[in-house]
Enzyme design. Structure first.
Site, mmCIF file in Angstrom:
data_model
loop_
_atom_site.group_PDB
_atom_site.id
_atom_site.type_symbol
_atom_site.label_atom_id
_atom_site.label_comp_id
_atom_site.label_asym_id
_atom_site.label_seq_id
_atom_site.Cartn_x
_atom_site.Cartn_y
_atom_site.Cartn_z
ATOM 1 N N ASP A 37 0.958 -1.194 0.086
ATOM 2 C CA ASP A 37 0.163 -0.086 -0.067
ATOM 3 C C ASP A 37 0.996 1.079 0.117
ATOM 4 O O ASP A 37 1.919 1.290 0.107
ATOM 5 C CB ASP A 37 -0.989 0.052 1.157
ATOM 6 C CG ASP A 37 -0.063 -0.633 2.392
ATOM 7 O OD1 ASP A 37 0.758 -0.486 2.550
ATOM 8 O OD2 ASP A 37 -1.074 -0.933 3.222
ATOM 9 N N GLU A 55 -9.675 -2.182 5.814
ATOM 10 C CA GLU A 55 -10.300 -1.702 6.976
ATOM 11 C C GLU A 55 -11.585 -2.943 7.175
ATOM 12 O O GLU A 55 -11.908 -3.278 6.309
ATOM 13 C CB GLU A 55 -10.576 -0.459 7.163
ATOM 14 C CG GLU A 55 -9.511 0.557 7.052
ATOM 15 C CD GLU A 55 -8.485 0.759 8.424
ATOM 16 O OE1 GLU A 55 -8.833 -0.084 9.020
ATOM 17 O OE2 GLU A 55 -7.933 1.729 8.442
ATOM 18 N N HIS A 59 -6.965 -5.033 10.447
ATOM 19 C CA HIS A 59 -6.811 -4.826 9.054
ATOM 20 C C HIS A 59 -5.431 -5.421 8.371
ATOM 21 O O HIS A 59 -4.699 -5.868 9.379
ATOM 22 C CB HIS A 59 -6.863 -3.325 8.638
ATOM 23 C CG HIS A 59 -5.518 -2.400 9.082
ATOM 24 N ND1 HIS A 59 -5.548 -1.245 9.568
ATOM 25 C CD2 HIS A 59 -4.200 -2.922 9.042
ATOM 26 C CE1 HIS A 59 -4.553 -0.837 9.870
ATOM 27 N NE2 HIS A 59 -3.518 -1.725 9.546
ATOM 28 N N ASN A 101 -7.200 -3.398 14.645
ATOM 29 C CA ASN A 101 -8.323 -3.660 14.346
ATOM 30 C C ASN A 101 -8.719 -4.666 13.477
ATOM 31 O O ASN A 101 -9.707 -5.028 12.780
ATOM 32 C CB ASN A 101 -9.131 -2.242 13.857
ATOM 33 C CG ASN A 101 -8.505 -1.845 12.482
ATOM 34 O OD1 ASN A 101 -7.650 -2.394 11.876
ATOM 35 N ND2 ASN A 101 -9.148 -0.792 11.815
HETATM 36 C C1 F6R Z 1 1.692 -1.856 6.160
HETATM 37 C C2 F6R Z 1 0.245 -2.212 6.151
HETATM 38 C C3 F6R Z 1 -0.386 -2.037 7.269
HETATM 39 C C4 F6R Z 1 0.523 -2.539 8.596
HETATM 40 C C5 F6R Z 1 -0.251 -2.443 9.943
HETATM 41 C C6 F6R Z 1 0.235 -3.061 11.039
HETATM 42 O O1 F6R Z 1 1.945 -1.807 4.559
HETATM 43 O O2 F6R Z 1 -0.250 -2.636 5.179
HETATM 44 O O3 F6R Z 1 -1.418 -3.156 7.192
HETATM 45 O O4 F6R Z 1 1.261 -3.774 8.348
HETATM 46 O O5 F6R Z 1 -1.020 -1.466 9.948
HETATM 47 O O6 F6R Z 1 1.523 -1.808 11.162
HETATM 48 P P1 F6R Z 1 2.691 -1.731 12.243
HETATM 49 O O7 F6R Z 1 3.560 -2.823 12.013
HETATM 50 O O8 F6R Z 1 3.270 -0.395 12.219
HETATM 51 O O9 F6R Z 1 1.847 -2.305 13.464
#
Ligand code: F6R
Length: 240
Positions: A67, A142, A137, A135
């Site tokens: 992303d 989401e 995701h 959450n």
């Molecule tokens: C990052 C992504 C997100 C993260 C998730 C966890 O490319 O797609 O889904 O993997 O938000 O983020 P961290 O690792 O910072 O807790």
């Protein structure tokens, strides 16, 4: 889904590293799906260290990232393109032309999503790395994102904006929209490796491992993947 529990973050990324390394050694032109965020940083450090010390080569490896924030240029320090260069690509011998990420500056959202879906079609992933949102995701999919989704633009939830604001000077600077690989595209990877660390992931890990498969918890779809490994440290596993 195979679940591996580790004592701490370091052990989690070491286990992940051994999976990535053995893939790249046996298949030097592997296609890797990569993630940003705090979770994979230790893994990227181990890849860098091993490249320098043991010479594992990424010259023929291709990557696709999950992303990118909408509105951020690749040289913006908060963009995921910048994150990948600084935390991994600049430290190994990968060819930058073999790395792919959505173009945050694309004006035409539909055309950009179609372009990225074409890339995903052309580059079937041997391994997709994932972090986990508090959450539930995965990528920026989401809760309530359809399991059939392909690359699309999302409005980030307040929860995700809050989680990600730690990386910005102020929460008001966190972009409100992002391009993301869809859930269907994530599931098309041959193998999936999800990492989760820390107490704030415990509730999502509980629902991912023991809850029902539901679009309300996007990561729960991974229960349906034929080759998914979830590596979780003690704190993230504390509610299991
Ligand atoms: C990052 C992504 C997100 C993260 C998730 C966890 O490319 O797609 O889904 O993997 O938000 O983020 P961290 O690792 O910072 O807790």
């Amino acid at each position: 889904m195979e679940l591996i529990l580790t004592e701490n973050y370091d052990e989690m990324v070491e286990k992940a590293f051994s999976i990535v390394k053995s893939l790249v050694v046996t298949k030097p032109d592997a296609v890797l799906g990569l993630a940003t965020g705090s979770t994979p940083l230790g893994l990227y450090k181990l890849i860098t260290q091993d490249h320098k010390e043991c010479g594992t080569s990424y010259k023929a490896v291709k990557t696709v990232n999950l992303d990118e924030y909408k509105g951020l240029a690749p040289d913006n320090r908060q963009s995921y393109a910048y994150f990948m260069r600084k935390n991994l690509f600049e430290h190994i011998d990968i060819e930058l032309c073999n790395t792919n990420i959505e173009n945050g500056l694309a004006e035409n959202e539909k055309a950009e999503c179609e372009r990225y879906d074409e890339i995903l079609k052309e580059l079937p992933r041997d391994l997709q790395l994932l972090g986990l949102g508090s959450n539930g995701h995965i990528a920026f999919n989401e809760p309530s994102t359809p399991f059939g989704s392909t690359t699309h633009v999302v409005a980030l939830t307040e929860n995700t904006v809050k989680d990600n604001s730690r990386l910005f000077a102020d929460a008001s600077e966190v972009p409100r929209k992002a391009f993301t690989m869809g859930i269907k595209s994530i599931m098309q990877a041959k193998k999936i490796l999800l990492l989760a660390s820390g107490k704030n992931k415990a509730q999502a890990v509980l629902r991912l491992v023991k809850g029902e498969v539901s679009e309300l918890l996007p990561a729960s779809v991974l229960q349906l993947h034929p080759d998914c490994i979830t590596i979780v440290d003690k704190e993230a596993a504390s509610l299991l």
